[in-house]
Design a protein around this motif. Sequence first.
Motif, PDB file in Angstrom:
ATOM      1  N   SER A  30     -10.539  28.650 -14.326  1.00 21.81           N
ATOM      2  CA  SER A  30     -11.291  29.743 -13.726  1.00 21.81           C
ATOM      3  C   SER A  30     -10.949  29.892 -12.255  1.00 21.81           C
ATOM      4  CB  SER A  30     -12.795  29.490 -13.869  1.00 21.81           C
ATOM      5  OG  SER A  30     -13.543  30.408 -13.106  1.00 21.81           O
ATOM      6  N   ALA A  31     -10.889  31.132 -11.804  1.00 18.87           N
ATOM      7  CA  ALA A  31     -10.643  31.382 -10.384  1.00 18.87           C
ATOM      8  C   ALA A  31     -11.851  31.012  -9.539  1.00 18.87           C
ATOM      9  CB  ALA A  31     -10.295  32.855 -10.176  1.00 18.87           C
ATOM     10  N   ALA A  32     -12.991  30.761 -10.182  1.00 13.73           N
ATOM     11  CA  ALA A  32     -14.208  30.437  -9.439  1.00 13.73           C
ATOM     12  C   ALA A  32     -14.187  29.040  -8.848  1.00 13.73           C
ATOM     13  CB  ALA A  32     -15.431  30.587 -10.346  1.00 13.73           C
ATOM     14  N   VAL A  33     -13.365  28.156  -9.438  1.00 13.11           N
ATOM     15  CA  VAL A  33     -13.313  26.762  -8.995  1.00 13.11           C
ATOM     16  C   VAL A  33     -11.849  26.359  -8.830  1.00 13.11           C
ATOM     17  CG1 VAL A  33     -14.029  24.403  -9.475  1.00 13.11           C
ATOM     18  CG2 VAL A  33     -15.403  26.298 -10.337  1.00 13.11           C
ATOM     19  N   PRO A  34     -11.462  25.785  -7.696  1.00 18.39           N
ATOM     20  CA  PRO A  34     -10.054  25.427  -7.477  1.00 18.39           C
ATOM     21  C   PRO A  34      -9.549  24.397  -8.483  1.00 18.39           C
ATOM     22  CG  PRO A  34     -11.283  25.367  -5.414  1.00 18.39           C
ATOM     23  CD  PRO A  34     -12.290  25.497  -6.516  1.00 18.39           C
ATOM     24  N   ALA A  35      -8.299  24.548  -8.895  1.00 24.00           N
ATOM     25  CA  ALA A  35      -7.676  23.579  -9.807  1.00 24.00           C
ATOM     26  C   ALA A  35      -7.569  22.206  -9.159  1.00 24.00           C
ATOM     27  CB  ALA A  35      -6.290  24.078 -10.209  1.00 24.00           C
ATOM     28  N   GLU A  36      -7.535  22.171  -7.814  1.00 24.93           N
ATOM     29  CA  GLU A  36      -7.477  20.884  -7.107  1.00 24.93           C
ATOM     30  C   GLU A  36      -8.713  20.036  -7.381  1.00 24.93           C
ATOM     31  OE1 GLU A  36      -4.760  23.646  -4.921  1.00 24.93           O
ATOM     32  OE2 GLU A  36      -6.740  23.782  -5.874  1.00 24.93           O
ATOM     33  N   LEU A  37      -9.803  20.692  -7.824  1.00 30.60           N
ATOM     34  CA  LEU A  37     -11.023  19.972  -8.159  1.00 30.60           C
ATOM     35  C   LEU A  37     -11.110  19.646  -9.641  1.00 30.60           C
ATOM     36  CD1 LEU A  37     -13.799  18.860  -7.330  1.00 30.60           C
ATOM     37  CD2 LEU A  37     -14.728  21.163  -7.612  1.00 30.60           C
ATOM     38  N   THR A  38     -10.695  20.574 -10.481  1.00 28.55           N
ATOM     39  CA  THR A  38     -10.926  20.406 -11.916  1.00 28.55           C
ATOM     40  C   THR A  38      -9.755  19.822 -12.696  1.00 28.55           C
ATOM     41  OG1 THR A  38     -10.178  22.677 -12.340  1.00 28.55           O
ATOM     42  CG2 THR A  38     -12.539  22.342 -11.931  1.00 28.55           C
ATOM     43  N   LEU A  78     -18.703  21.681 -14.391  1.00 25.70           N
ATOM     44  CA  LEU A  78     -18.116  22.933 -13.919  1.00 25.70           C
ATOM     45  C   LEU A  78     -17.107  23.484 -14.918  1.00 25.70           C
ATOM     46  CD1 LEU A  78     -17.496  22.123 -10.135  1.00 25.70           C
ATOM     47  CD2 LEU A  78     -19.372  23.441 -11.143  1.00 25.70           C
ATOM     48  N   VAL A  79     -16.306  22.608 -15.513  1.00 24.97           N
ATOM     49  CA  VAL A  79     -15.326  23.050 -16.510  1.00 24.97           C
ATOM     50  C   VAL A  79     -16.045  23.641 -17.718  1.00 24.97           C
ATOM     51  CG1 VAL A  79     -13.547  22.270 -18.118  1.00 24.97           C
ATOM     52  CG2 VAL A  79     -13.510  21.477 -15.751  1.00 24.97           C
ATOM     53  N   THR A  80     -17.143  23.016 -18.127  1.00 24.45           N
ATOM     54  CA  THR A  80     -17.927  23.543 -19.242  1.00 24.45           C
ATOM     55  C   THR A  80     -18.468  24.932 -18.916  1.00 24.45           C
ATOM     56  OG1 THR A  80     -18.584  21.321 -19.955  1.00 24.45           O
ATOM     57  CG2 THR A  80     -19.955  23.156 -20.699  1.00 24.45           C
ATOM     58  N   ARG A  81     -18.902  25.109 -17.684  1.00 21.53           N
ATOM     59  CA  ARG A  81     -19.496  26.396 -17.295  1.00 21.53           C
ATOM     60  C   ARG A  81     -18.450  27.475 -17.041  1.00 21.53           C
ATOM     61  NH1 ARG A  81     -24.294  28.117 -14.858  1.00 21.53           N
ATOM     62  NH2 ARG A  81     -25.075  25.978 -14.901  1.00 21.53           N
ATOM     63  N   TYR A  82     -17.370  27.122 -16.325  1.00 19.97           N
ATOM     64  CA  TYR A  82     -16.426  28.138 -15.866  1.00 19.97           C
ATOM     65  C   TYR A  82     -15.089  28.136 -16.614  1.00 19.97           C
ATOM     66  CZ  TYR A  82     -19.620  28.525 -11.894  1.00 19.97           C
ATOM     67  OH  TYR A  82     -20.724  28.702 -11.105  1.00 19.97           O
ATOM     68  N   GLY A  83     -14.812  27.091 -17.398  1.00 23.29           N
ATOM     69  CA  GLY A  83     -13.529  26.986 -18.072  1.00 23.29           C
ATOM     70  C   GLY A  83     -12.529  26.183 -17.261  1.00 23.29           C
TER      71      GLY A  83
END
Length: 337
Positions: A248-256, A240-245
């Motif tokens: 990114s607002a698309a994925v919560p920081a609590e996950l990445t 996900l980090v590779t795809r969205y950075g």
Amino acid sequence: MDIGLVLQTDPPASTVVDLMVRAEGLGFGHGWTFDSHVLWQEPFVIYSRILERTSRLVVGPMVTNPGTRDWTVLASLFATLDDMFGPRTVCGIGRGDSAMRVQGRPPTTLARLEASIEVIRGLTAGRAVDLGGTEVRIPWVREGAPAVPIWVAGYGPKALALAGRCADGFVLQLADPYLVEWTIKTVRAAAADAGRDPDAITMCVAAPAYVTDGSAASTAHARDQTRWFGGMVGNHVADLVTRYGESSAAVPAELTGYIKGRAGYDYSHHGRAGNRSTDFVPDEVVDRFCLLGPPAAQRERLAELASLGVDQFAIYAMHDDREATIDAYGAEVIGRV
């Protein structure tokens, strides 16, 4: 809330079967296994033995994938088991992690995953499907037969949208209440956008549970025994980090946010305590992602998950107190959540 049990198919297979039989007797509703045929034994062979020795347990992979498994073979496997033992299977499916990467292959695309779902569902319901211009139907499957339920596992926005569009169930492999709420809302919104009933999708959370006595020492030990899980989830998060950075607002920081210290992954210890390539996972993430503590604390966390819309909690039982945790759930958790 239904409670499921997730095991790896380590030899001997008889132990996996015995534990599933034991789980059914304790009130567990689902029996799941990993599906990574290079790392572990072939699960579908073992499912037939589990189903033969149980009467109500629903079994399936958590999760299979359309890259290592031919779609028509998967459909025939599920249809055969249901024909032999009644409709007691479920197809957990995702892009593929260990099963693909251990062969040096990347996970499959979401487009391929979505296409496979339609083929598997159609064939297990006795319908004809189109495979690259060829009409295929399994002739011994009665037309109108119940299609195998298909539960999609994923984390990112596109995978969650796919689950909302076409899945019978959604599998989230972590038990952080904040992330559970975010993913369920996202899946339900996608279902509504697709004209489906959002409440018709079964929501399953899968994560390690370790029942402790509540002491600091037992908690520390439980964390060390389940730290591997954050590393396993980290494989998907890295994609996900590779795809969205990273922000990114698309994925919560609590996950990445927690994977910044990640330096690769050792699949020879996949899903096992003591995997040194998961040492980067901090205690805080272990506590968020897993269920650790006495039975009362486990029930409290499960009640919170239920309030967020979770229909099933599936225990990853890969640690040094597997049988005791299974028994504690049967005696002090199942029937009280």
